[in-house]
Scaffold this active site. Structure first.
Site, short mmCIF file in Angstrom:
data_model
loop_
_atom_site.label_atom_id
_atom_site.label_comp_id
_atom_site.label_asym_id
_atom_site.label_seq_id
_atom_site.Cartn_x
_atom_site.Cartn_y
_atom_site.Cartn_z
N LEU A 89 0.45 -1.16 0.54
CA LEU A 89 0.05 -0.21 0.05
C LEU A 89 1.07 1.06 0.24
O LEU A 89 2.26 0.90 0.68
CB LEU A 89 -0.88 0.09 1.10
CG LEU A 89 -1.60 -0.62 1.74
CD1 LEU A 89 -2.74 -0.90 2.70
CD2 LEU A 89 -2.91 -1.15 0.21
N ASP A 90 0.52 2.05 -1.00
CA ASP A 90 1.42 3.55 -0.37
C ASP A 90 1.06 4.18 0.75
O ASP A 90 0.45 3.45 1.47
CB ASP A 90 0.74 4.12 -1.51
CG ASP A 90 0.43 3.88 -3.05
OD1 ASP A 90 1.25 3.35 -3.58
OD2 ASP A 90 -0.59 4.17 -3.44
N ILE A 91 2.16 4.65 0.73
CA ILE A 91 2.34 5.84 1.93
C ILE A 91 2.01 5.87 2.61
O ILE A 91 1.03 6.41 4.20
CB ILE A 91 3.95 6.18 1.72
CG1 ILE A 91 4.35 6.71 3.38
CG2 ILE A 91 3.31 7.43 0.76
CD1 ILE A 91 5.87 7.85 4.26
N LYS B 165 -5.62 5.02 -7.92
CA LYS B 165 -5.23 6.56 -7.91
C LYS B 165 -4.48 6.76 -9.56
O LYS B 165 -5.42 8.12 -10.21
CB LYS B 165 -3.85 7.40 -7.09
CG LYS B 165 -3.94 6.93 -5.81
CD LYS B 165 -2.49 7.46 -4.75
CE LYS B 165 -2.50 7.50 -3.76
NZ LYS B 165 -1.18 7.17 -2.97
#
Ligand code: URA
Length: 243
Positions: free
Chosen positions: A105-107, A194
């Site tokens: 997962l992205d930050i 995104k």
């Protein structure tokens, strides 16, 4: 169950290499049935003997499975030079050295991360071949209610440099400034949600993963908290990837 050496039992649990677990034993941190044991070749019966490390009970299991509610601001890694890493949130399990996060997962993304030491299961969940659904709730800019969402389920979406697999987009709440959508993808490509929402003209403001295949995020976990998966959850995950 057959008796086995204490050092093998501890190493099989993922507490470290044979050499590392012998150190734990020599440091008198391991007890069997209430007595400290400092002999690595001491034999135990994993079913009937009570083995403790630093006062915490150890149960013999080949693999371990957890769900973490990943908080914003953490990178999906064991460690990182610049940012806190998700595995630091499980630091009260320092003895489970083989644990790793499944997928990424992205930050700035929150929500469900599965953490395990079962390499085969982890690999299959993340691999596109198995088409495991990953469900996200996203707060996005603007009002996407004019989109023809049906076509994404048939065709996916052409991004600048990538054709996505089919995905599902459901509009949950709409507002002029921002809206809430549920998006379910079957792939783990970098920034996939995104990039999809950006392409559709509704960039993501906030993203949270709420489900991986049959396992939903336990909403009683606050960001940063984790729990073991139940036997039922492990079984359903395994079944979803033919294990
Ligand atoms: N898609 C994204 O864009 N980010 C994530 O963290 C996960 C899926």
């Amino acid at each position: 169950m057959k008796k086995l050496r204490l050092d093998k039992f501890l190493a099989d649990l993922g507490l470290g290499t044979r050499k590392e677990v012998r150190k734990l034993i020599k440091q008198k941190r391991v007890s069997v049935n209430g007595e400290i044991v400092n002999n690595p070749s001491f034999h135990i019966d994993p079913e009937s003997d009570a083995v403790f490390l630093d006062g915490k009970p150890l149960t013999y299991r080949k693999n371990h499975y957890f769900m973490l509610n990943k908080p914003h601001g953490y990178v999906t890694a064991k460690e990182d030079r610049n940012y806190p890493a998700v595995m630091e949130l499980l630091s009260d399990l320092p003895y489970l050295k083989k644990l790793f996060p499944v997928g990424r997962l992205d930050i700035d993304t929150e929500g469900l991360l599965i953490i395990t030491d079962d390499g085969q299961l982890g690999h299959r969940i993340a691999h596109p071949k198995w088409e495991i659904e990953k469900e996200y709730i996203a707060v996005v800019k603007g009002d996407p209610s004019g989109l023809n969402t049906d076509r994404f389920e048939k065709e996916g979406l052409k991004l600048k440099d990538y054709q996505t697999k089919p995905f599902k987009l459901e509009i949950l709440e709409t507002g002029k400034e921002e809206s809430k959508v549920k998006i379910t993808v079957k792939e783990g490509k970098y920034h996939i949600v995104k990039r999809i929402m950006e392409e559709l003209g509704h960039p993501v403001i906030h993203l949270k993963r709420t489900r991986i295949g049959p396992v939903a995020l336990d909403e009683s976990l606050s960001p940063g908290e984790y729990r073991e998966l139940t036997e039922e959850e492990v079984k359903s995950l395994k079944e979803s990837v033919n294990l």
